[in-house]
Design an enzyme around this catalytic site. Structure first.
Site, PDB file in Angstrom:
ATOM      1  N   GLY A  36       0.782  -1.209  -0.015  1.00  0.00           N
ATOM      2  CA  GLY A  36       0.066  -0.044  -0.134  1.00  0.00           C
ATOM      3  C   GLY A  36       1.049   1.250   0.024  1.00  0.00           C
ATOM      4  N   ASP A  83      -2.567 -12.901   4.594  1.00  0.00           N
ATOM      5  CA  ASP A  83      -3.856 -12.239   4.780  1.00  0.00           C
ATOM      6  C   ASP A  83      -4.473 -12.056   6.172  1.00  0.00           C
ATOM      7  N   ALA A 106      -1.756  -3.034   7.046  1.00  0.00           N
ATOM      8  CA  ALA A 106      -2.805  -3.633   6.492  1.00  0.00           C
ATOM      9  C   ALA A 106      -4.413  -3.085   6.799  1.00  0.00           C
ATOM     10  N   SER A 109      -9.065  -0.015   3.572  1.00  0.00           N
ATOM     11  CA  SER A 109      -8.830   1.303   3.921  1.00  0.00           C
ATOM     12  C   SER A 109      -9.518   2.172   3.369  1.00  0.00           C
ATOM     13  N   THR A 150      -6.602   5.921  13.364  1.00  0.00           N
ATOM     14  CA  THR A 150      -6.908   7.034  12.176  1.00  0.00           C
ATOM     15  C   THR A 150      -7.814   8.002  12.941  1.00  0.00           C
ATOM     16  N   GLU A 152     -10.312   8.879  11.573  1.00  0.00           N
ATOM     17  CA  GLU A 152     -11.932   8.626  11.187  1.00  0.00           C
ATOM     18  C   GLU A 152     -12.566   8.081  12.389  1.00  0.00           C
ATOM     19  N   TYR A 174     -15.766   1.371   8.520  1.00  0.00           N
ATOM     20  CA  TYR A 174     -14.517   1.763   8.982  1.00  0.00           C
ATOM     21  C   TYR A 174     -13.742   2.153   9.964  1.00  0.00           C
ATOM     22  N   LYS A 178     -11.895   0.345  13.226  1.00  0.00           N
ATOM     23  CA  LYS A 178     -10.495   1.038  13.659  1.00  0.00           C
ATOM     24  C   LYS A 178     -10.445   1.447  15.082  1.00  0.00           C
ATOM     25  N   HIS A 204      -3.162  11.417   4.874  1.00  0.00           N
ATOM     26  CA  HIS A 204      -1.983  11.711   4.199  1.00  0.00           C
ATOM     27  C   HIS A 204      -1.876  10.956   3.081  1.00  0.00           C
ATOM     28  N   ARG A 209      -0.907   7.528  -3.740  1.00  0.00           N
ATOM     29  CA  ARG A 209      -2.317   7.466  -3.111  1.00  0.00           C
ATOM     30  C   ARG A 209      -3.108   6.435  -4.177  1.00  0.00           C
TER      31      ARG A 209
HETATM   32  P1  NAP Z   1      -3.465   1.207   1.201  1.00  0.00           P
HETATM   33  O1  NAP Z   1      -2.886   1.958   0.362  1.00  0.00           O
HETATM   34  O2  NAP Z   1      -5.012   1.079   0.855  1.00  0.00           O
HETATM   35  O3  NAP Z   1      -2.805  -0.085   1.586  1.00  0.00           O
HETATM   36  C1  NAP Z   1      -3.614  -0.904   2.507  1.00  0.00           C
HETATM   37  C2  NAP Z   1      -2.661  -2.121   2.354  1.00  0.00           C
HETATM   38  O4  NAP Z   1      -3.301  -3.167   3.234  1.00  0.00           O
HETATM   39  C3  NAP Z   1      -2.422  -2.697   0.874  1.00  0.00           C
HETATM   40  O5  NAP Z   1      -1.145  -3.269   1.051  1.00  0.00           O
HETATM   41  C4  NAP Z   1      -3.547  -3.813   1.039  1.00  0.00           C
HETATM   42  O6  NAP Z   1      -3.019  -4.936   0.120  1.00  0.00           O
HETATM   43  C5  NAP Z   1      -3.437  -4.588   2.496  1.00  0.00           C
HETATM   44  N1  NAP Z   1      -4.447  -5.330   2.583  1.00  0.00           N
HETATM   45  C6  NAP Z   1      -5.754  -5.042   2.507  1.00  0.00           C
HETATM   46  N2  NAP Z   1      -6.569  -5.899   2.946  1.00  0.00           N
HETATM   47  C7  NAP Z   1      -5.727  -6.870   3.435  1.00  0.00           C
HETATM   48  C8  NAP Z   1      -5.836  -8.186   4.100  1.00  0.00           C
HETATM   49  N3  NAP Z   1      -7.167  -8.765   4.426  1.00  0.00           N
HETATM   50  N4  NAP Z   1      -4.666  -8.824   4.398  1.00  0.00           N
HETATM   51  C9  NAP Z   1      -3.569  -8.457   4.397  1.00  0.00           C
HETATM   52  N5  NAP Z   1      -3.355  -7.253   3.594  1.00  0.00           N
HETATM   53  C10 NAP Z   1      -4.636  -6.346   3.250  1.00  0.00           C
HETATM   54  O7  NAP Z   1      -3.713   2.219   2.785  1.00  0.00           O
HETATM   55  P2  NAP Z   1      -2.603   3.337   3.377  1.00  0.00           P
HETATM   56  O8  NAP Z   1      -2.972   4.601   2.926  1.00  0.00           O
HETATM   57  O9  NAP Z   1      -1.128   2.824   2.855  1.00  0.00           O
HETATM   58  O10 NAP Z   1      -2.826   3.086   4.840  1.00  0.00           O
HETATM   59  C11 NAP Z   1      -2.169   2.499   5.638  1.00  0.00           C
HETATM   60  C12 NAP Z   1      -2.867   2.266   7.113  1.00  0.00           C
HETATM   61  O11 NAP Z   1      -2.930   3.260   7.661  1.00  0.00           O
HETATM   62  C13 NAP Z   1      -4.279   1.629   6.797  1.00  0.00           C
HETATM   63  O12 NAP Z   1      -4.450   0.486   7.920  1.00  0.00           O
HETATM   64  C14 NAP Z   1      -5.070   2.561   6.672  1.00  0.00           C
HETATM   65  O13 NAP Z   1      -6.317   2.210   7.429  1.00  0.00           O
HETATM   66  C15 NAP Z   1      -4.459   3.587   7.826  1.00  0.00           C
HETATM   67  N6  NAP Z   1      -4.658   4.971   7.690  1.00  0.00           N
HETATM   68  C16 NAP Z   1      -4.463   5.534   6.739  1.00  0.00           C
HETATM   69  C17 NAP Z   1      -4.541   6.813   6.373  1.00  0.00           C
HETATM   70  C18 NAP Z   1      -4.169   7.751   5.263  1.00  0.00           C
HETATM   71  O14 NAP Z   1      -4.733   8.826   5.148  1.00  0.00           O
HETATM   72  N7  NAP Z   1      -3.758   7.060   4.078  1.00  0.00           N
HETATM   73  C19 NAP Z   1      -4.754   7.803   7.591  1.00  0.00           C
HETATM   74  C20 NAP Z   1      -4.957   6.940   8.880  1.00  0.00           C
HETATM   75  C21 NAP Z   1      -4.954   5.692   8.963  1.00  0.00           C
HETATM   76  P3  NAP Z   1      -3.319  -5.101  -1.414  1.00  0.00           P
HETATM   77  O15 NAP Z   1      -2.261  -4.293  -2.102  1.00  0.00           O
HETATM   78  O16 NAP Z   1      -3.525  -6.228  -1.819  1.00  0.00           O
HETATM   79  O17 NAP Z   1      -4.700  -4.285  -1.703  1.00  0.00           O
HETATM   80  O1  F7E Z   2     -12.506  11.203   1.428  1.00  0.00           O
HETATM   81  C1  F7E Z   2     -15.093  13.445   0.488  1.00  0.00           C
HETATM   82  C2  F7E Z   2     -15.512  12.212   1.243  1.00  0.00           C
HETATM   83  O2  F7E Z   2     -11.891   8.823   0.635  1.00  0.00           O
HETATM   84  C3  F7E Z   2     -12.223  12.485   2.303  1.00  0.00           C
HETATM   85  C4  F7E Z   2      -8.460   7.080   4.192  1.00  0.00           C
HETATM   86  O3  F7E Z   2      -6.922   6.977   4.079  1.00  0.00           O
HETATM   87  O4  F7E Z   2      -8.354   8.800   5.312  1.00  0.00           O
HETATM   88  C5  F7E Z   2      -8.796   8.345   4.424  1.00  0.00           C
HETATM   89  O5  F7E Z   2     -10.516   8.353   4.589  1.00  0.00           O
HETATM   90  C6  F7E Z   2     -13.578  13.328   1.971  1.00  0.00           C
HETATM   91  C7  F7E Z   2     -14.740  12.567   2.520  1.00  0.00           C
HETATM   92  O6  F7E Z   2     -10.719   9.741   2.451  1.00  0.00           O
HETATM   93  C8  F7E Z   2     -15.460  12.585  -2.988  1.00  0.00           C
HETATM   94  O7  F7E Z   2     -16.936  12.302   1.418  1.00  0.00           O
HETATM   95  C9  F7E Z   2     -16.137  14.121  -1.996  1.00  0.00           C
HETATM   96  O8  F7E Z   2     -15.232  13.396   3.144  1.00  0.00           O
HETATM   97  O9  F7E Z   2     -10.320  10.741   0.199  1.00  0.00           O
HETATM   98  P1  F7E Z   2     -11.115   9.820   1.316  1.00  0.00           P
HETATM   99  P2  F7E Z   2     -11.104   9.490   3.877  1.00  0.00           P
HETATM  100  O10 F7E Z   2     -12.648   8.904   3.834  1.00  0.00           O
HETATM  101  O11 F7E Z   2     -11.079  10.810   4.708  1.00  0.00           O
HETATM  102  C10 F7E Z   2      -8.671   8.627   6.640  1.00  0.00           C
HETATM  103  C11 F7E Z   2      -7.863   9.171   7.603  1.00  0.00           C
HETATM  104  C12 F7E Z   2      -8.542   7.122   6.746  1.00  0.00           C
HETATM  105  O12 F7E Z   2      -8.015   6.481   7.817  1.00  0.00           O
HETATM  106  C13 F7E Z   2      -8.723   6.251   5.645  1.00  0.00           C
HETATM  107  O13 F7E Z   2      -7.934   4.901   5.577  1.00  0.00           O
HETATM  108  O14 F7E Z   2     -13.629  13.586   0.450  1.00  0.00           O
HETATM  109  N1  F7E Z   2     -15.322  13.455  -1.012  1.00  0.00           N
HETATM  110  N2  F7E Z   2     -15.965  13.801  -3.182  1.00  0.00           N
HETATM  111  C14 F7E Z   2     -14.840  12.254  -1.718  1.00  0.00           C
HETATM  112  N3  F7E Z   2     -14.405  11.344  -1.620  1.00  0.00           N
HETATM  113  C15 F7E Z   2     -13.847  10.137  -2.554  1.00  0.00           C
HETATM  114  N4  F7E Z   2     -13.143   9.144  -2.142  1.00  0.00           N
HETATM  115  N5  F7E Z   2     -14.531  10.432  -3.753  1.00  0.00           N
HETATM  116  C16 F7E Z   2     -15.246  11.513  -4.064  1.00  0.00           C
HETATM  117  O15 F7E Z   2     -15.500  11.473  -5.257  1.00  0.00           O
END
Ligand code: NAP
Ligand code: F7E
Length: 362
Positions: A36, A83, A106, A109, A150, A152, A174, A178, A204, A209
């Protein structure tokens, strides 16, 4: 033969990369979700610091190492089948690949998908964490553990800005899963004296992404339009506000948490909140596309000021059953105790992502 002794006889065969020859000890880390966004950046950071990096990868019909290849590190990490829904994977892995630090990144997400797959999301993002923690406490209690919590979890926010002590009020399957994972991590820390920490990370992003998240959907859509495409970007709630930082900065914070003598929970955030609409404008400006916004609600549109072309329109299909309207974090504990600071602001992030997507479309 005890279960542990039996497990020791089971080889944990890497699916990519080789197990290194034994020699000088290097610190070893395991990253679930290494394919990811965050997993790839964290792997790069740990390799730069001299770690031997192992990662978990789900079996798939296609090779999912694209992000690792983009960073040029696909051949430097050792990948194992994993997994989080499969307890036997987790048990064998932890028994046969002892590590100093275990980062659980993992997850299913994508918040939007969690209403379509609430049970699966709960299984991976919630129960999956309990599977890891219980295996670690049984087989490798000295391993330091990081849980990807997160913002969230704050959902319908109970205070502004949000910090480690702000009560949780998740607004999606979600967020609810979490929150369970967060609490079970704290509980295992307190029950079994484990070095288990939670990073409560606000959004982030990066050029790595996933395409379904709003920032990347925007920058990819704008790049296509700037290259002559004519399909407007269809978005949902343009007024939701997020505290966006750069993923490369945030993985440094994860690592710092596990270097502390004592475990703990830390918010990582920039402290600046921005509506989706403004992120679109920042990214469009980076591609020399000034926008005019007109209309309200589902009639709101953005057009390119120079050409009059429609760039953004609202499609209610992208509204969520329950929305998180406002997130803004207070990362003062991380600043104070970890010395962590984000280096990229939201405008810099939008510019970085838009330019990367523009180059990729060429
Ligand atoms: P991401 O790009 O969606 O990566 C998620 C990873 O989890 C991928 O490698 C995916 O594998 C793997 N995965 C999904 N289901 C799985 C399963 N059943 N078993 C094993 N691996 C699995 O997410 P990210 O943005 O890097 O986020 C990393 C972590 O931080 C996540 O836990 C997310 O919820 C959390 N987080 C993210 C944000 C953010 O803004 N990015 C903020 C707060 C928390 P595949 O490649 O096979 O799909
Ligand atoms: O949505 C609005 C949507 O899907 C952000 C994950 O990394 O951050 C992420 O979750 C906002 C929401 O991220 C569209 O309704 C409008 O208010 O980019 P997002 P998220 O839901 O904030 C948190 C911290 C995590 O932990 C999660 O893993 O944008 N929005 N229009 C939209 N969002 C999407 N995806 N697509 C649209 O067309």
């Amino acid at each position: 033969m005890t279960p542990t002794a039996i497990a020791q006889t089971l080889p944990q065969t890497p699916i990519f990369g080789c197990l290194p020859a034994t020699g000088a000890p290097r610190r070893r880390a395991f990253i679930t979700g290494i394919t990811g966004q965050d997993g790839a950046y964290l792997a790069q950071l740990l390799l730069d610091k001299g770690y031997e990096v192992h990662g978990g990868m789900r079996r798939s019909a296609q090779d999912e190492r694209a992000r690792l290849e983009t960073l040029g590190i696909a051949d430097q990490v050792i990948l194992h089948d994993l997994d989080l829904t499969e307890m036997t994977n987790i048990f064998r892995l932890i028994r046969t690949v002892p590590v100093d630090e275990f980062y659980n990144l993992a997850a299913q997400s994508f918040v939007g998908a969690s209403w379509d797959q609430p049970l699966y999301t709960g299984d991976v993002n919630g129960i999956g964490v309990a599977r890891i923690l219980d295996t670690l406490r049984t087989l490798a209690p000295e391993t330091r553990f990081y849980q990807a919590s997160t913002s969230e979890m704050f959902g319908l926010v109970q205070a502004v800005p949000q910090m480690e002590t702000t009560p949780f009020y998740p607004r999606s399957p979600y967020g609810a899963a979490k929150a369970y994972a967060h609490h079970i991590t704290v509980n295992y820390r307190e029950s079994f004296d484990m070095h288990a920490s939670c990073g409560i990370l606000f959004n982030h992003e990066s050029p790595l992404r996933g395409a379904e998240f709003v920032t990347r959907k925007i920058t990819r859509g704008l790049a296509r339009i700037a290259r002559g495409g004519n399909a407007p970007i269809q978005l949902g709630n343009l007024s939701a506000r997020r505290d966006w930082g750069f993923a490369g900065d945030y993985v440094e914070g994860m690592w710092r948490m596990l270097q502390q003598d004592a475990p703990g929970d830390y918010v990582l955030a920039t402290g600046i909140t921005t509506p989706i609409r403004d992120f679109v404008s920042f990214a469009a400006e980076a591609l020399d596309m000034p926008l005019d916004w007109r209309g309200d609600g589902i009639d709101e549109v953005a057009t390119d000021r120079r050409t009059g072309r429609r760039v953004v329109e609202v499609n209610p299909a992208f509204f969520r059953p329950a929305e998180v309207e406002l997130l803004v974090g207070d990362a003062s504990r991380a600043r104070r105790q970890l010395g962590w600071r984000p280096r990229v602001d939201v405008r810099g992030l939008a510019t970085m992502m838009a330019r990367a997507d523009y180059d990729a479309v060429a």
